[in-house]
Design a protein around this motif. Structure first.
Motif, mmCIF file in Angstrom:
data_model
loop_
_atom_site.group_PDB
_atom_site.id
_atom_site.type_symbol
_atom_site.label_atom_id
_atom_site.label_comp_id
_atom_site.label_asym_id
_atom_site.label_seq_id
_atom_site.Cartn_x
_atom_site.Cartn_y
_atom_site.Cartn_z
ATOM 1 N N ASP A 1 6.871 -94.654 17.964
ATOM 2 C CA ASP A 1 7.100 -94.536 16.522
ATOM 3 C C ASP A 1 8.581 -94.444 16.150
ATOM 4 N N PHE B 1 9.899 -97.103 13.613
ATOM 5 C CA PHE B 1 10.368 -96.665 12.296
ATOM 6 C C PHE B 1 11.828 -97.074 12.075
ATOM 7 N N ASP C 1 12.824 -99.323 8.957
ATOM 8 C CA ASP C 1 13.837 -98.811 8.034
ATOM 9 C C ASP C 1 14.962 -99.817 7.861
ATOM 10 N N THR D 1 -0.342 -93.250 12.193
ATOM 11 C CA THR D 1 1.036 -92.829 11.946
ATOM 12 C C THR D 1 1.897 -93.895 11.267
ATOM 13 N N TRP E 1 3.484 -93.592 7.494
ATOM 14 C CA TRP E 1 4.942 -93.654 7.304
ATOM 15 C C TRP E 1 5.295 -94.727 6.284
ATOM 16 N N ARG F 1 7.045 -94.372 2.471
ATOM 17 C CA ARG F 1 8.214 -95.149 2.062
ATOM 18 C C ARG F 1 7.920 -96.015 0.835
#
Length: 264
Positions: free
Chosen positions: A28, A32, A36, A55, A59, A63
């Motif tokens: 993760d 991520f 991002d 997960t 996430w 966002r």
């Protein structure tokens, strides 16, 4: 993702939850960071393909916010459902057999999905077609053939046993149609699908407690298949699990190749 016809690590098995938790702990932060940097943020419309655990969709939903949307799909959504709510919608969907969603997305992501599919080319085309112009596709998949060992530092009998059993696991994957060298092909495949600004990198944890947890859960799930195929005896399986539990083995995973590109 689960498919009795091809996918070896059935999500309906009791060990699946442990595997998803270990994969999340390992991967993760890496995933991520990529999401991002690729612009996952407020108002984005995202499709998480073969979501598995909750997960990543959760996430992405945090966002995307109240004005965004995250569609999380899998053949078996039993482990994904805890992410549902807010911006996240969970749907059962077969990326190969079913019609694609009737919408386009700013971001499409799949992790550890395509390597297991017999018709992975069709699945990749479906994801590319689901992108809006300017949208980004991020595919993260394993390349077991790039580094095939469970214990690269093969200095003793337990490490040799680990590597022999990992070789048996790879053989079982190949028998089910998995492409053990798929990860390295992703940049070429994304360019061939018409995406631009294609880039890729790799994540390779040499050792971690989560690697041991993931390995033990995988071996427990495949125990009978490994024995039936002659890759290990019951005694060897128990010896290997004991060695993992002791913490004395430096267990690693296959390299995870992350590749991304943008639709013109």
């Amino acid at each position: 993702m689960t498919d009795d016809r091809g996918y070896l690590l059935d999500n309906r098995n009791a060990e699946a939850g442990t595997r998803f938790e270990a994969i999340s702990e390992l991967c993760d932060p890496w995933t991520f960071r990529h999401l991002d940097e690729l612009g996952a943020g407020p108002g984005m419309r995202c499709w998480e393909v073969g979501a598995g655990g909750p997960t990543v969709p959760a996430w992405l939903g945090a966002r995307a916010g109240e004005h965004g949307r995250v569609l999380a799909t899998d053949i078996d959504v039993s482990w994904t459902l805890p992410a549902a709510g807010g911006a996240v919608e969970v749907q059962r969907h077969d990326i190969v057999q079913d019609e694609p969603p009737a919408e386009t997305f700013d971001l499409v992501h799949a992790r550890l999905v395509l390597v297991h599919l017999a018709d992975r080319d069709r699945a990749l085309r479906t994801m590319v077609e689901a992108l809006r112009p300017g949208g980004v596709l991020l595919i993260e998949d394993a390349d077991p053939a790039l580094q095939p060992l469970a214990c690269p530092d093969e200095h003793g009998p337990d490490e040799r046993l680990a590597n022999r059993i990992r070789n048996g696991f790879r053989a079982l994957l190949a028998e089910r149609g998995a492409d053990l060298a798929y990860g390295r092909t992703l940049p070429r495949l994304l360019r061939g699908a018409g995406l631009g600004d294609v880039r890729a990198d790799a994540f390779f944890p040499l050792t971690s407690p989560a690697c041991g947890v993931l390995e033990a859960a995988t071996i427990r799930q495949l125990r009978d298949r490994l024995i039936a195929a002659g890759h290990a005896t019951p005694e060897e399986i128990e010896r290997y699990l004991d060695a993992i539990a002791s913490g004395r083995l430096d267990i690693t995973t296959s390299p995870l190749i992350s590749a991304w590109g943008r639709k013109p």
